[in-house]
Write a protein that holds these residues in place. Sequence first.
Motif, PDB file in Angstrom:
ATOM      1  N   UNK A  60       0.819  -1.207   0.000  1.00  0.00           N
ATOM      2  CA  UNK A  60       0.000   0.000   0.000  1.00  0.00           C
ATOM      3  C   UNK A  60       0.856   1.261   0.000  1.00  0.00           C
ATOM      4  N   UNK A  61       2.005   1.233   0.702  1.00  0.00           N
ATOM      5  CA  UNK A  61       2.872   2.400   0.705  1.00  0.00           C
ATOM      6  C   UNK A  61       3.489   2.631  -0.668  1.00  0.00           C
ATOM      7  N   UNK A  62       3.927   1.555  -1.307  1.00  0.00           N
ATOM      8  CA  UNK A  62       4.472   1.693  -2.664  1.00  0.00           C
ATOM      9  C   UNK A  62       3.416   2.248  -3.609  1.00  0.00           C
ATOM     10  N   UNK A  63       2.187   1.716  -3.505  1.00  0.00           N
ATOM     11  CA  UNK A  63       1.097   2.174  -4.372  1.00  0.00           C
ATOM     12  C   UNK A  63       0.744   3.622  -4.092  1.00  0.00           C
ATOM     13  N   UNK A  64       0.621   3.972  -2.813  1.00  0.00           N
ATOM     14  CA  UNK A  64       0.241   5.327  -2.436  1.00  0.00           C
ATOM     15  C   UNK A  64       1.293   6.336  -2.868  1.00  0.00           C
ATOM     16  N   UNK A  65       2.564   6.003  -2.641  1.00  0.00           N
ATOM     17  CA  UNK A  65       3.638   6.924  -3.023  1.00  0.00           C
ATOM     18  C   UNK A  65       3.703   7.087  -4.541  1.00  0.00           C
ATOM     19  N   UNK A  66       3.544   5.974  -5.261  1.00  0.00           N
ATOM     20  CA  UNK A  66       3.577   6.051  -6.722  1.00  0.00           C
ATOM     21  C   UNK A  66       2.437   6.889  -7.272  1.00  0.00           C
ATOM     22  N   UNK A  67       1.229   6.700  -6.729  1.00  0.00           N
ATOM     23  CA  UNK A  67       0.080   7.487  -7.183  1.00  0.00           C
ATOM     24  C   UNK A  67       0.272   8.967  -6.860  1.00  0.00           C
ATOM     25  N   UNK A  68       0.856   9.247  -5.695  1.00  0.00           N
ATOM     26  CA  UNK A  68       1.101  10.633  -5.315  1.00  0.00           C
ATOM     27  C   UNK A  68       2.078  11.311  -6.281  1.00  0.00           C
ATOM     28  N   UNK A  69       3.123  10.574  -6.655  1.00  0.00           N
ATOM     29  CA  UNK A  69       4.108  11.128  -7.601  1.00  0.00           C
ATOM     30  C   UNK A  69       3.503  11.353  -8.979  1.00  0.00           C
ATOM     31  N   UNK A  70       2.471  10.572  -9.305  1.00  0.00           N
ATOM     32  CA  UNK A  70       1.809  10.740 -10.603  1.00  0.00           C
ATOM     33  C   UNK A  70       0.720  11.810 -10.559  1.00  0.00           C
ATOM     34  N   UNK A  71       0.553  12.449  -9.411  1.00  0.00           N
ATOM     35  CA  UNK A  71      -0.394  13.550  -9.303  1.00  0.00           C
ATOM     36  C   UNK A  71      -1.822  13.135  -9.033  1.00  0.00           C
ATOM     37  N   UNK A  72      -2.041  11.891  -8.591  1.00  0.00           N
ATOM     38  CA  UNK A  72      -3.397  11.425  -8.271  1.00  0.00           C
ATOM     39  C   UNK A  72      -3.846  12.086  -6.967  1.00  0.00           C
TER      40      UNK A  72
END
Length: 318
Positions: free
Chosen positions: A278-290
């Motif tokens: 979940x942390x990997x997913x959350x951080x990745x989505x945040x970097x993509x501007x979600x």
Amino acid sequence: MSWLKTPEGRLAVIAVAVFVLMAALNPDRFLSPQNLTSMAFQFPEFAILALAVAVAMLTGGIDLSVVGTANLAAVIAATIMATFAGDGAGIGIVVAASAVALVVGLVAGLFNGVLVATFGLPPILATLGTGLIYTGFALVITGGPAVLGLPPAAAWIGNSTILGIPTPLIVFALLAAGIGWLMMRTAFGLKTRMFGANPLAARYAAMDTGRVLLKVYALCGTLSAIAGLIVMSRANSAKADYGSSYLLLAVLIAVLGGVNPYGGYGRIIGVVLAVLSMQFLSSGLNLMGVTNFAREMIWGALLIAVMLINTLASRRTS
């Protein structure tokens, strides 16, 4: 390759796959030392709440008051620190206030346990109600705004490192190892899982189920208070509505980690792997501007999908 057939084995594959996918989509930013360090500081606060939810789920119940308990404990600790910070107080008042926060979490958890074990209230309704009560208490104490003016020592646990390792990560690792040992290697853990698997059989076996539930919810409250202290330390403040999205995230992590919502089965290593995913997913989505709203929608959809998959899988097995 038999380990791949276990929930934990599949979770390990998922964690690696999510990490690789997020790294491939945004390699320069996702794999940067700053982002990796930021993730190590961020996830322990909601990961500890996920441990609390997972422990409650092992009994076939749930604790929806974890965020309210965390914020109440943090607000009380921050108020004590802010009150005495002007007197030149340092580490002593921080330790004393943190001890008070742990007691607050313990008492809040025991109150949940009394409602569930003594009065027989459904855990989902009892803890939903107490969560609102604890949030209300925190609002009464603060009047709404965040509690500021904490002594510098208060920021240590949430922002420091030990031998280059973020302190919150060390705290989470120790708690996860301790809870894992408690649930798998002690009589208390065995009784907790037995009660979750078959409450009626546990009562016929002369198990003091009320005492087990009291201990479980007291443990959940204490873990919530620890999470609240970490949030307070990282933000250098405390407020009644910090971490409002953490409840959904904690429940999702517990279910994704293989903890049976109906009780009886679950391993802490699965929760740890779910936290990383979940942390990997959350951080990745945040970097993509979600946006945060879109992320919560994704988490909710993922929670329903995981429960549907687990339910269908259990039906095929039976």
